[in-house]
Write an enzyme that holds these catalytic residues in place. Structure first.
Site, PDB file in Angstrom:
ATOM      1  N   HIS A  83     -12.270   3.649  -1.044  1.00 58.19           N
ATOM      2  CA  HIS A  83     -12.177   2.795   0.148  1.00 58.19           C
ATOM      3  C   HIS A  83     -12.954   1.489  -0.051  1.00 58.19           C
ATOM      4  O   HIS A  83     -13.392   0.852   0.912  1.00 58.19           O
ATOM      5  CB  HIS A  83     -12.705   3.500   1.406  1.00 58.19           C
ATOM      6  N   GLU A 102      -7.599  -4.279   4.951  1.00 59.47           N
ATOM      7  CA  GLU A 102      -7.507  -4.128   3.506  1.00 59.47           C
ATOM      8  C   GLU A 102      -6.433  -5.032   2.919  1.00 59.47           C
ATOM      9  O   GLU A 102      -6.590  -5.565   1.810  1.00 59.47           O
ATOM     10  CB  GLU A 102      -7.213  -2.665   3.161  1.00 59.47           C
ATOM     11  N   ARG A 161      -2.600  -1.934  -3.708  1.00 64.46           N
ATOM     12  CA  ARG A 161      -3.790  -1.112  -3.574  1.00 64.46           C
ATOM     13  C   ARG A 161      -3.660   0.068  -4.541  1.00 64.46           C
ATOM     14  O   ARG A 161      -2.671   0.793  -4.525  1.00 64.46           O
ATOM     15  CB  ARG A 161      -3.921  -0.578  -2.157  1.00 64.46           C
ATOM     16  N   ARG A 163      -9.022  17.140   3.934  1.00 66.98           N
ATOM     17  CA  ARG A 163      -9.918  17.348   2.795  1.00 66.98           C
ATOM     18  C   ARG A 163     -11.275  17.864   3.272  1.00 66.98           C
ATOM     19  O   ARG A 163     -11.773  17.454   4.305  1.00 66.98           O
ATOM     20  CB  ARG A 163     -10.071  16.048   2.010  1.00 66.98           C
ATOM     21  N   ASN A 170       0.881  -1.168   0.000  1.00 69.55           N
ATOM     22  CA  ASN A 170       0.000   0.000   0.000  1.00 69.55           C
ATOM     23  C   ASN A 170       0.918   1.217   0.000  1.00 69.55           C
ATOM     24  O   ASN A 170       1.432   1.624   1.037  1.00 69.55           O
ATOM     25  CB  ASN A 170      -0.908  -0.012   1.229  1.00 69.55           C
TER      26      ASN A 170
END
Length: 397
Positions: free
Chosen positions: A180, A382, A91, A239, A8
């Site tokens: 996600h 993940e 990923r 963000r 990742n």
């Protein structure tokens, strides 16, 4: 048995796990953080050793090389050579409408990933760099891309298309893509297993530095808070989340900011950081407890935004069977969970504050006994989800 290395790759970090499949045994894990600085940190963990060391890491190539050397170390390592790695799962944040499933990486795939740099500027460039470095260090391993957007390809057009002229959707592919997805897929499958109901209505809330919320009906994503790019929806670390589009025009036309400056503001200087000066929720909660008004406001704003989406998705699915909190904040912040679930009894959402404050790394339910909606805390994984998909693809080829 096959060893799958999961990578990742972030803008200044590189996380990894080495997982033995199909047994799902984690042989090694860790990360290199602060890439590009003289005092980068490498964390490496196996069943018998835990290593943390500071070292200069100028780029992702140096980071992955350092990890590879430790994996093959004669004393602390797990593998003998690079050919002990069957596949590497990467990923990748944005796959647009090109990729609805996991895929073996080739030149065309890398070109498509690059095409979406502008839509995921904090993610896709780093993801591609991780792929290119892995190809050099593991030339015989199968390189596999798992896209965050893939899980959301099931979202119907009525939810995915924006109310702008049709040609932007049909010709330019401007639409809601969602992100996600690997995390939402993993935790909702766990929730479905817990509920023992394949036809359940689940709202999955992924809260980290990046945040998103997904409506999942019968195991499929049907709506999602992040859209064309991963900047709207919930309030995030840096963000903005949802914002009136006219604010952007005002910043440019009236206040004199350039488009690039506005993009930088919305991606890197907004969210919790823009409100408080802190991007780490742990700092914000600590300051709020000391009476910092801006931090208290930020927590209230954060929870309020999540609550609005819960209401919208309960309406979209005509009900909700379970809320799932996951990722770093969702799993660890009892403060956020409490704020989100307060005054939600109209929906059957009621928290047991005692259970909510318990700390655990295991999946758990935290709703009150008289609640009609399950409230679950499910640690996301993940890396394991990527390993499962990479292994399944490797077995098919």
């Amino acid at each position: 048995m096959k060893n799958i290395l999961i990578i990742n790759s972030g803008s200044s970090s590189l996380k990894f796990q080495l997982i033995q499949m199909p047994e799902e045994n984690v042989l090694a894990s860790g990360l290199v953080e602060r890439i590009g600085l003289q005092e980068a940190k490498l964390h490496f963990k196996t069943g018998k050793d835990t290593i943390t060391e500071a070292l200069p890491v100028k780029d992702h190539a140096v980071a992955l090389k350092a990890i590879t050397n430790l994996l093959m170390d004669s004393e602390k390592g797990i593998i003998k050579n690079v050919d002990d790695i069957a596949a590497i799962g990467h990923r990748v944040v944005h796959g647009g409408d090109n990729f609805s499933k996991t895929i073996v990486i080739n030149k065309e795939v890398k070109t498509k990933i690059k095409d979406f740099f502008s839509l995921a500027p904090l993610h896709n460039p780093a993801n591609l760099k991780g792929i290119e470095v892995a190809e050099e260090l593991f030339p015989n391993a199968k390189q596999v891309a798992v896209f965050d957007t893939a899980f959301h390809r099931s979202i119907p057009r009525k939810a995915a298309q924006y109310a702008i002229p049709n040609n932007f959707f049909e010709k330019d592919h401007i639409q809601l893509y969602g992100f996600h997805g690997t995390s939402h897929k993993y935790v909702t499958e766990k929730a479905i297993g817990y509920l023992k109901n394949k036809h359940s209505k689940i709202i999955s809330i992924h809260l980290g530095n990046g945040c998103s919320i997904t409506a999942v009906k019968d195991g499929k994503s049907v709506d999602h808070s992040l859209g064309f790019a991963p900047v709207n929806g919930l309030i995030m670390g840096t963000r903005s989340g949802d914002i009136d589009q006219s604010v952007i025009f005002y910043l440019v036309n009236q206040l004199g900011y350039s488009i690039d400056e506005v993009s930088d503001i919305l991606h890197k200087k907004s969210g919790m950081y823009g409100i408080t000066g802190y991007s780490d929720l742990r700092d914000i909660e600590e300051q709020a407890a000391k009476g910092n008004k801006k931090c208290q406001l930020a927590l209230d704003m954060n929870a309020y935004r999540i609550k609005k989406y819960i209401g919208a998705y309960a309406a979209a699915m005509n009900g909700v069977d379970a809320l799932v909190f996951t990722a770093g904040i969702g799993e660890n912040s009892d403060v956020i969970r409490s704020l989100v679930c307060s005054e939600m009894d109209f929906f059957g959402i009621k928290l047991d504050e005692g259970k909510n404050k318990e700390r655990s790394k295991n999946m758990r339910s935290i709703q009150a006994d008289d609640a009609t909606v399950e409230i679950l805390v499910i640690p996301t994984n993940e890396e394991l989800e990527i390993a499962k998909q990479a292994y399944e693809l490797d077995m098919q080829v």
